[in-house]
Motif scaffolding. Structure first.
Motif, PDB file in Angstrom:
ATOM      1  N   LEU A 162      -0.793   0.677   5.313  1.00  0.00           N
ATOM      2  CA  LEU A 162      -2.073   1.279   5.677  1.00  0.00           C
ATOM      3  C   LEU A 162      -2.998   1.444   4.481  1.00  0.00           C
ATOM      4  O   LEU A 162      -4.221   1.496   4.645  1.00  0.00           O
ATOM      5  CB  LEU A 162      -1.833   2.647   6.327  1.00  0.00           C
ATOM      6  N   SER A 163      -2.442   1.534   3.299  1.00  0.00           N
ATOM      7  CA  SER A 163      -3.245   1.746   2.097  1.00  0.00           C
ATOM      8  C   SER A 163      -4.314   0.668   1.968  1.00  0.00           C
ATOM      9  O   SER A 163      -4.038  -0.527   2.068  1.00  0.00           O
ATOM     10  CB  SER A 163      -2.344   1.724   0.860  1.00  0.00           C
ATOM     11  N   GLY A 164      -5.551   1.112   1.788  1.00  0.00           N
ATOM     12  CA  GLY A 164      -6.662   0.187   1.621  1.00  0.00           C
ATOM     13  C   GLY A 164      -7.315  -0.258   2.907  1.00  0.00           C
ATOM     14  O   GLY A 164      -8.398  -0.857   2.876  1.00  0.00           O
ATOM     15  N   LYS A 165      -6.684   0.016   4.041  1.00  0.00           N
ATOM     16  CA  LYS A 165      -7.280  -0.342   5.327  1.00  0.00           C
ATOM     17  C   LYS A 165      -8.347   0.686   5.692  1.00  0.00           C
ATOM     18  O   LYS A 165      -8.341   1.827   5.224  1.00  0.00           O
ATOM     19  CB  LYS A 165      -6.220  -0.383   6.427  1.00  0.00           C
ATOM     20  N   THR A 166      -9.265   0.297   6.571  1.00  0.00           N
ATOM     21  CA  THR A 166     -10.347   1.178   6.997  1.00  0.00           C
ATOM     22  C   THR A 166     -10.080   1.721   8.389  1.00  0.00           C
ATOM     23  O   THR A 166      -9.869   0.957   9.333  1.00  0.00           O
ATOM     24  CB  THR A 166     -11.698   0.440   6.982  1.00  0.00           C
ATOM     25  N   ASN A 187      -4.137   6.851   1.782  1.00  0.00           N
ATOM     26  CA  ASN A 187      -5.037   6.026   0.973  1.00  0.00           C
ATOM     27  C   ASN A 187      -5.843   5.047   1.819  1.00  0.00           C
ATOM     28  O   ASN A 187      -6.177   3.954   1.376  1.00  0.00           O
ATOM     29  CB  ASN A 187      -4.258   5.264  -0.110  1.00  0.00           C
ATOM     30  N   MET A 188      -6.173   5.451   3.025  1.00  0.00           N
ATOM     31  CA  MET A 188      -7.051   4.636   3.859  1.00  0.00           C
ATOM     32  C   MET A 188      -8.511   4.995   3.585  1.00  0.00           C
ATOM     33  O   MET A 188      -8.822   6.116   3.160  1.00  0.00           O
ATOM     34  CB  MET A 188      -6.744   4.868   5.341  1.00  0.00           C
ATOM     35  N   ASN A 189      -9.387   4.050   3.807  1.00  0.00           N
ATOM     36  CA  ASN A 189     -10.821   4.322   3.808  1.00  0.00           C
ATOM     37  C   ASN A 189     -11.173   4.911   5.175  1.00  0.00           C
ATOM     38  O   ASN A 189     -10.748   4.378   6.200  1.00  0.00           O
ATOM     39  CB  ASN A 189     -11.616   3.038   3.581  1.00  0.00           C
ATOM     40  N   VAL A 190     -11.956   5.983   5.194  1.00  0.00           N
ATOM     41  CA  VAL A 190     -12.253   6.673   6.445  1.00  0.00           C
ATOM     42  C   VAL A 190     -13.749   6.653   6.714  1.00  0.00           C
ATOM     43  O   VAL A 190     -14.546   7.108   5.883  1.00  0.00           O
ATOM     44  CB  VAL A 190     -11.746   8.129   6.416  1.00  0.00           C
ATOM     45  N   GLN A 207     -20.147   8.543   7.119  1.00  0.00           N
ATOM     46  CA  GLN A 207     -20.697   8.466   8.470  1.00  0.00           C
ATOM     47  C   GLN A 207     -21.491   7.172   8.625  1.00  0.00           C
ATOM     48  O   GLN A 207     -22.307   6.827   7.758  1.00  0.00           O
ATOM     49  CB  GLN A 207     -21.596   9.676   8.721  1.00  0.00           C
ATOM     50  N   VAL A 208     -21.236   6.447   9.720  1.00  0.00           N
ATOM     51  CA  VAL A 208     -21.874   5.151   9.933  1.00  0.00           C
ATOM     52  C   VAL A 208     -22.380   5.064  11.368  1.00  0.00           C
ATOM     53  O   VAL A 208     -22.089   5.917  12.204  1.00  0.00           O
ATOM     54  CB  VAL A 208     -20.890   3.992   9.654  1.00  0.00           C
ATOM     55  N   SER A 209     -23.114   4.010  11.663  1.00  0.00           N
ATOM     56  CA  SER A 209     -23.551   3.768  13.037  1.00  0.00           C
ATOM     57  C   SER A 209     -22.372   3.247  13.858  1.00  0.00           C
ATOM     58  O   SER A 209     -21.345   2.821  13.311  1.00  0.00           O
ATOM     59  CB  SER A 209     -24.685   2.750  13.066  1.00  0.00           C
ATOM     60  N   PHE A 210     -22.545   3.255  15.163  1.00  0.00           N
ATOM     61  CA  PHE A 210     -21.481   2.770  16.052  1.00  0.00           C
ATOM     62  C   PHE A 210     -21.149   1.310  15.762  1.00  0.00           C
ATOM     63  O   PHE A 210     -19.983   0.934  15.622  1.00  0.00           O
ATOM     64  CB  PHE A 210     -21.912   2.940  17.506  1.00  0.00           C
ATOM     65  N   ASP A 211     -22.175   0.478  15.636  1.00  0.00           N
ATOM     66  CA  ASP A 211     -21.936  -0.945  15.370  1.00  0.00           C
ATOM     67  C   ASP A 211     -21.290  -1.155  14.008  1.00  0.00           C
ATOM     68  O   ASP A 211     -20.397  -2.011  13.861  1.00  0.00           O
ATOM     69  CB  ASP A 211     -23.244  -1.742  15.458  1.00  0.00           C
ATOM     70  N   GLU A 212     -21.722  -0.400  13.006  1.00  0.00           N
ATOM     71  CA  GLU A 212     -21.100  -0.515  11.685  1.00  0.00           C
ATOM     72  C   GLU A 212     -19.617  -0.186  11.747  1.00  0.00           C
ATOM     73  O   GLU A 212     -18.786  -0.849  11.119  1.00  0.00           O
ATOM     74  CB  GLU A 212     -21.798   0.414  10.686  1.00  0.00           C
ATOM     75  N   LEU A 213     -19.280   0.834  12.505  1.00  0.00           N
ATOM     76  CA  LEU A 213     -17.877   1.202  12.638  1.00  0.00           C
ATOM     77  C   LEU A 213     -17.084   0.066  13.273  1.00  0.00           C
ATOM     78  O   LEU A 213     -15.978  -0.272  12.816  1.00  0.00           O
ATOM     79  CB  LEU A 213     -17.745   2.475  13.478  1.00  0.00           C
ATOM     80  N   LEU A 214     -17.643  -0.541  14.312  1.00  0.00           N
ATOM     81  CA  LEU A 214     -16.946  -1.648  14.966  1.00  0.00           C
ATOM     82  C   LEU A 214     -16.743  -2.815  14.001  1.00  0.00           C
ATOM     83  O   LEU A 214     -15.667  -3.426  13.967  1.00  0.00           O
ATOM     84  CB  LEU A 214     -17.730  -2.110  16.197  1.00  0.00           C
ATOM     85  N   TYR A 215     -17.752  -3.133  13.210  1.00  0.00           N
ATOM     86  CA  TYR A 215     -17.679  -4.264  12.281  1.00  0.00           C
ATOM     87  C   TYR A 215     -16.668  -4.021  11.157  1.00  0.00           C
ATOM     88  O   TYR A 215     -15.951  -4.937  10.736  1.00  0.00           O
ATOM     89  CB  TYR A 215     -19.051  -4.525  11.642  1.00  0.00           C
ATOM     90  N   GLN A 216     -16.600  -2.795  10.664  1.00  0.00           N
ATOM     91  CA  GLN A 216     -15.870  -2.522   9.426  1.00  0.00           C
ATOM     92  C   GLN A 216     -14.411  -2.126   9.611  1.00  0.00           C
ATOM     93  O   GLN A 216     -13.594  -2.299   8.703  1.00  0.00           O
ATOM     94  CB  GLN A 216     -16.567  -1.397   8.643  1.00  0.00           C
ATOM     95  N   SER A 217     -14.040  -1.609  10.758  1.00  0.00           N
ATOM     96  CA  SER A 217     -12.748  -0.935  10.903  1.00  0.00           C
ATOM     97  C   SER A 217     -11.584  -1.907  11.095  1.00  0.00           C
ATOM     98  O   SER A 217     -11.665  -2.854  11.880  1.00  0.00           O
ATOM     99  CB  SER A 217     -12.790   0.028  12.094  1.00  0.00           C
ATOM    100  N   ASP A 218     -10.482  -1.611  10.404  1.00  0.00           N
ATOM    101  CA  ASP A 218      -9.206  -2.279  10.677  1.00  0.00           C
ATOM    102  C   ASP A 218      -8.451  -1.541  11.774  1.00  0.00           C
ATOM    103  O   ASP A 218      -7.654  -2.136  12.508  1.00  0.00           O
ATOM    104  CB  ASP A 218      -8.339  -2.310   9.410  1.00  0.00           C
ATOM    105  N   VAL A 219      -8.698  -0.248  11.866  1.00  0.00           N
ATOM    106  CA  VAL A 219      -8.110   0.606  12.897  1.00  0.00           C
ATOM    107  C   VAL A 219      -9.236   1.445  13.485  1.00  0.00           C
ATOM    108  O   VAL A 219     -10.039   2.008  12.746  1.00  0.00           O
ATOM    109  CB  VAL A 219      -7.020   1.544  12.323  1.00  0.00           C
ATOM    110  N   ILE A 220      -9.304   1.520  14.820  1.00  0.00           N
ATOM    111  CA  ILE A 220     -10.298   2.347  15.499  1.00  0.00           C
ATOM    112  C   ILE A 220      -9.567   3.367  16.351  1.00  0.00           C
ATOM    113  O   ILE A 220      -8.673   3.021  17.130  1.00  0.00           O
ATOM    114  CB  ILE A 220     -11.238   1.495  16.375  1.00  0.00           C
ATOM    115  N   SER A 221      -9.949   4.644  16.202  1.00  0.00           N
ATOM    116  CA  SER A 221      -9.305   5.715  16.951  1.00  0.00           C
ATOM    117  C   SER A 221     -10.360   6.493  17.729  1.00  0.00           C
ATOM    118  O   SER A 221     -11.392   6.873  17.179  1.00  0.00           O
ATOM    119  CB  SER A 221      -8.548   6.648  16.000  1.00  0.00           C
ATOM    120  N   LEU A 222     -10.095   6.726  19.017  1.00  0.00           N
ATOM    121  CA  LEU A 222     -11.066   7.359  19.908  1.00  0.00           C
ATOM    122  C   LEU A 222     -10.845   8.864  19.986  1.00  0.00           C
ATOM    123  O   LEU A 222      -9.731   9.318  20.258  1.00  0.00           O
ATOM    124  CB  LEU A 222     -10.952   6.759  21.308  1.00  0.00           C
ATOM    125  N   HIS A 223     -11.934   9.617  19.789  1.00  0.00           N
ATOM    126  CA  HIS A 223     -11.849  11.081  19.802  1.00  0.00           C
ATOM    127  C   HIS A 223     -13.113  11.691  20.403  1.00  0.00           C
ATOM    128  O   HIS A 223     -13.674  12.636  19.848  1.00  0.00           O
ATOM    129  CB  HIS A 223     -11.626  11.609  18.383  1.00  0.00           C
TER     130      HIS A 223
END
Length: 334
Positions: A162-166, A187-190, A207-223
């Motif tokens: 997980l280290s280094g993943k977003t 050590n993940m990027n959040v 904090q990013v936009s919704f589209d930025e989050l989709l583009y950048q994330s290696d893992v996406i968690s819904l909350h």
């Protein structure tokens, strides 16, 4: 005197009538005797969902109704004119028609922050299962696989650091913030997206936009909560904006994802894995497409369920009711 009800006996206190519609999931190893000091109580393990006549029959002349997952829609609320208080035994309040409750003078309360640690912990448990494959390899060892190979090691599925993943968090309430802390420890990027901007002091959270989050994330968690804006939030259009091979986690609500679109993405490898504690229809139906999807991990809505968490939920449920009876409601949904 002790009055008998369908599922259980509880010694009544004052005259106030109280009905608990579905205590089983919360109450497997706890008890509700404290309700007997607050009113004349009817306890039911379960009440049929989708049968308003049965729900109304059980409510009867009760002024107070406690519900966990039994829905109380406008029809039920309108046809229970004596109803004055609904206590939701959980955080999400989509099971109650809040507008109808307000129009009919019914106070609705819920329980916040009771399961923050438990759900955050479980969210990370799902992620660690996907990247570490502990369950699979434990099973294979017990089946004799390790004893039969010539080498000191083997693995049947890819393993990841997980280290280094977003990690991208959709929603940034209490649970998401706790998940962020856990991710930072690995050590993940959040990064996170929230429908309303949030002020954060941690330099390691962005904090990013919704589209930025989709583009950048290696893992996406819904909350996020379930609402008209979030139902089917994860669909073929949002999936198309994600990194290929993304890991998707859901410990929020099943209806946040379009299960058909996610199944297609899993089978095509666009989404590497889905790990979810919730589905659109619960209990899960045998024809749910996720059951036949590749790399799909499903648990039966248990993130909230540690003993400590349920004790806390029970205590807050009683406190909410006591405060209402004292004329000073707390945790009221406005």
């Amino acid at each position: 005197m002790i009055q008998q009800f369908s599922d259980r006996l509880i010694k009544p206190g004052p005259v106030m009538k109280i009905v608990l519609l579905d205590g089983y999931a919360l109450n497997k190893d706890l008890n509700w005797e404290a309700l007997g000091t607050l009113g004349e109580c009817a306890y039911y393990d379960r009440t049929a969902v989708g049968n308003n006549a049965a729900i109304l029959q059980r409510i009867g002349q009760a002024e107070i109704v406690l519900t966990h997952k039994t829905p109380l829609d406008a029809e039920v609320i309108t046809h229970a004119p004596q109803l004055r208080y609904i206590g939701i035994m959980g955080t999400g309040y989509d099971v109650v028609d809040i507008d109808s409750a307000h129009k009919n003078g019914v106070i609705v309360t819920n329980i916040t922050a009771y399961a923050t640690n438990a759900v955050a912990q479980f969210t990370f448990s799902l992620l660690l299962e996907v990247v570490g494959q502990v369950g699979l390899h434990n099973q294979l060892v017990h089946e004799g696989k390790w004893a039969s190979v010539p080498d000191f090691t083997f693995w049947e599925q890819p393993l990841f650091e997980l280290s280094g993943k977003t990690l991208g968090l959709i929603g940034y309430g209490r649970i998401a913030q706790k998940v962020a802390v856990l991710a930072h420890a690995f050590n993940m990027n959040v990064i996170f997206y929230n429908h309303q901007p949030k002020k954060v002091t941690e330099k390691w959270v962005k904090q990013v936009s919704f589209d930025e989050l989709l583009y950048q994330s290696d893992v996406i968690s819904l909350h996020v909560i379930q609402s008209s804006d979030t139902i089917n939030l994860i669909n073929k259009d949002s999936i198309a904006k994600m990194k290929r091979g993304v890991i998707l986690l859901n410990t929020a609500r099943g209806k946040l994802i379009n299960e058909t679109d996610v199944t297609t993405a899993l089978n095509a490898g666009q989404i590497y894995a889905l790990a979810t504690d919730v589905v659109q229809q619960e209990p899960i139906t045998t024809d749910n497409p996720l059951l036949k999807a590749k790399n799909c991990y499903i648990t039966p809505h248990i993130a909230w369920a540690p003993l400590e968490t349920r004790k806390r939920m029970l205590a807050i449920t009683i406190d909410n009711l006591k405060s209402y009876l004292a004329g000073k409601p707390i945790n009221e949904i406005k």
